[in-house]
Design a protein around this motif. Structure first.
Motif, mmCIF file in Angstrom:
data_model
loop_
_atom_site.group_PDB
_atom_site.id
_atom_site.type_symbol
_atom_site.label_atom_id
_atom_site.label_comp_id
_atom_site.label_asym_id
_atom_site.label_seq_id
_atom_site.Cartn_x
_atom_site.Cartn_y
_atom_site.Cartn_z
ATOM 1 N N TYR A 72 62.740 69.031 -1.155
ATOM 2 C CA TYR A 72 64.094 68.488 -1.089
ATOM 3 C C TYR A 72 65.140 69.610 -1.103
ATOM 4 O O TYR A 72 66.023 69.673 -0.245
ATOM 5 C CB TYR A 72 64.330 67.528 -2.262
ATOM 6 C CG TYR A 72 65.708 66.918 -2.264
ATOM 7 C CD1 TYR A 72 66.004 65.807 -1.473
ATOM 8 C CD2 TYR A 72 66.732 67.458 -3.054
ATOM 9 C CE1 TYR A 72 67.279 65.251 -1.467
ATOM 10 C CE2 TYR A 72 68.006 66.919 -3.048
ATOM 11 C CZ TYR A 72 68.272 65.809 -2.251
ATOM 12 O OH TYR A 72 69.528 65.264 -2.229
ATOM 13 N N PHE B 172 58.920 69.892 7.728
ATOM 14 C CA PHE B 172 59.735 69.020 6.878
ATOM 15 C C PHE B 172 59.687 67.572 7.347
ATOM 16 O O PHE B 172 59.654 66.649 6.537
ATOM 17 C CB PHE B 172 61.191 69.520 6.843
ATOM 18 C CG PHE B 172 61.367 70.756 6.008
ATOM 19 C CD1 PHE B 172 60.981 70.771 4.674
ATOM 20 C CD2 PHE B 172 61.935 71.913 6.546
ATOM 21 C CE1 PHE B 172 61.150 71.915 3.894
ATOM 22 C CE2 PHE B 172 62.110 73.045 5.769
ATOM 23 C CZ PHE B 172 61.718 73.052 4.443
ATOM 24 N N ILE B 173 59.695 67.362 8.673
ATOM 25 C CA ILE B 173 59.632 65.983 9.166
ATOM 26 C C ILE B 173 58.316 65.337 8.727
ATOM 27 O O ILE B 173 58.301 64.224 8.200
ATOM 28 C CB ILE B 173 59.746 65.915 10.715
ATOM 29 C CG1 ILE B 173 61.104 66.449 11.171
ATOM 30 C CG2 ILE B 173 59.560 64.478 11.210
ATOM 31 C CD1 ILE B 173 61.259 66.514 12.685
ATOM 32 N N LYS B 174 57.221 66.073 8.914
ATOM 33 C CA LYS B 174 55.904 65.530 8.523
ATOM 34 C C LYS B 174 55.902 65.124 7.054
ATOM 35 O O LYS B 174 55.430 64.055 6.697
ATOM 36 C CB LYS B 174 54.815 66.598 8.731
ATOM 37 C CG LYS B 174 54.251 66.624 10.126
ATOM 38 C CD LYS B 174 53.065 67.614 10.167
ATOM 39 C CE LYS B 174 52.959 68.223 11.545
ATOM 40 N NZ LYS B 174 52.212 69.478 11.557
ATOM 41 N N ALA C 74 58.497 64.597 5.011
ATOM 42 C CA ALA C 74 59.460 63.553 4.667
ATOM 43 C C ALA C 74 58.978 62.181 5.131
ATOM 44 O O ALA C 74 59.343 61.154 4.570
ATOM 45 C CB ALA C 74 60.828 63.885 5.270
ATOM 46 N N MET C 75 58.135 62.144 6.177
ATOM 47 C CA MET C 75 57.597 60.869 6.666
ATOM 48 C C MET C 75 56.479 60.353 5.777
ATOM 49 O O MET C 75 56.129 59.182 5.824
ATOM 50 C CB MET C 75 56.985 61.056 8.059
ATOM 51 C CG MET C 75 57.964 60.966 9.176
ATOM 52 S SD MET C 75 57.036 61.207 10.711
ATOM 53 C CE MET C 75 56.398 59.549 11.015
ATOM 54 N N ILE D 250 59.376 64.248 -2.201
ATOM 55 C CA ILE D 250 59.927 65.541 -1.784
ATOM 56 C C ILE D 250 60.744 66.211 -2.887
ATOM 57 O O ILE D 250 61.072 67.385 -2.790
ATOM 58 C CB ILE D 250 60.775 65.431 -0.491
ATOM 59 C CG1 ILE D 250 61.954 64.482 -0.668
ATOM 60 C CG2 ILE D 250 59.903 65.010 0.687
ATOM 61 C CD1 ILE D 250 62.893 64.467 0.540
#
Lengths: 210, 210
Positions: free
Chosen positions: B94, B125-127, B129-130, B135
């Motif tokens: 985060y 980060f996308i991976k 956060a999904m 986070i």
């Protein structure tokens, strides 16, 4: 340096037909040999062409002739653009992210009847995925940057202008569009994309030995 | 193209003394006018010098003489690298994402005592956060690409080689490191980064009127 249209034509003919004699070149160009002489001698002097006695002219791969700024500005978007990955406005953020990973791109173009309506980037996806929204329900139409707030280029634009826009607007990628009129209003058909990757590829080509 | 030492000397003298006649040039170089003629005519033909009747030679600012591939390959990483944004291994995903947005970069470099230990990109980060991980708790050390699986460049490397690595390894950005020995083992101090943005900036400069 800049070549005249005739010099460009000569270089092209020599590349395609080497070795080629000045008689053969003159015949192909519909000129006399003497009309060609000045151009051939300057191209030979600067090392673009090599004159081999009794053989003819060849293109010199060792030529260290440079690219002019003019040459760099003459590279067109249509010569380097790549395939854009498109999604529909209703696509969920989750499915759009899958498309992003499957195609291994950083930007998706959002279309409606083939017309560009928006752009979503990795940045948008991170923001959304960090938030509280349900990415399985939210459509990309909600999180995308929307027309007309999108920087565009057209196929005939120079890559140089595209690169300047990429730097100025701090984006990774620009959509290449063709303007059309549909039902009395201007629409933008997506034709391709030009990105920092396209430009890095050109840079590598410029640095290659020729 | 490459100039001979004499041609370089002529260009330098014309720049410093323009307008200058061929007699004056010949005198400065200790040559006869006829010995100079060939060089002056080629420099004039390619547009580096301009011959003004009854005035002399001047240096042409509009000359569109180019950069050779050699010139492009001579640009060094240290001349174009930018500031890397670094985080510690223990930083939460985060907080790392906040750093990413605050600095408006696409890649963070993870360090331990100033030594490069990993890289995190927007993709990572996308991976994360999904996924289902929290986070706010997961440290970047868990999601980063870790040394030695990281493509590196050094300050003295050419940007051309860096660009080739960027294309080959399909990354946006490379860390610029300096190797050192610490407690008997090799460590990599982070000095900067070179990215597709750095290269797009060079491309724009190459295309600028000079």
């Amino acid at each position: 340096m800049e070549f005249s249209p005739r010099q460009e034509e000569i270089i092209k003919l020599v590349k395609e037909n080497a070795p080629i004699t000045s008689e053969a070149l003159a015949a192909k160009l519909g000129l006399t040999r003497s009309a060609l002489r000045a151009d051939l001698s300057i191209l030979t002097m600067i090392g673009i062409l090599e004159a081999r006695p009794k053989v003819g002219y060849i293109y010199s791969k060792n030529s260290s002739i440079g690219f002019s700024s003019d040459y760099i500005r003459s590279i067109k978007v249509k010569d380097v653009m790549s395939k854009p990955i498109v999604v529909q406005e209703e696509t969920t953020v989750y499915n759009a992210i899958l498309d992003l990973f499957l195609s291994d791109v950083g930007t998706l173009f959002v279309v409606n009847n083939d017309n560009l309506v928006g752009i979503v980037s990795r940045k948008d996806f991170i923001k959304t995925a960090m938030g509280t929204a349900d990415i399985h329900k939210v459509p990309v139409g909600i999180i995308m940057s929307r027309m007309p707030n999108i920087v565009l280029v057209e196929e005939e634009d120079s890559v140089y202008d595209a690169a300047k826009k990429i730097i100025e607007h701090e984006v990774d990628c620009l959509p290449v569009v063709g303007k059309e009129i549909e039902d009395g209003r201007e629409v933008f058909k997506i034709k391709g994309k030009v990105s920092k990757t396209s430009i890095t590829n050109i840079f590598v080509k410029l640095g290659e030995d020729r």
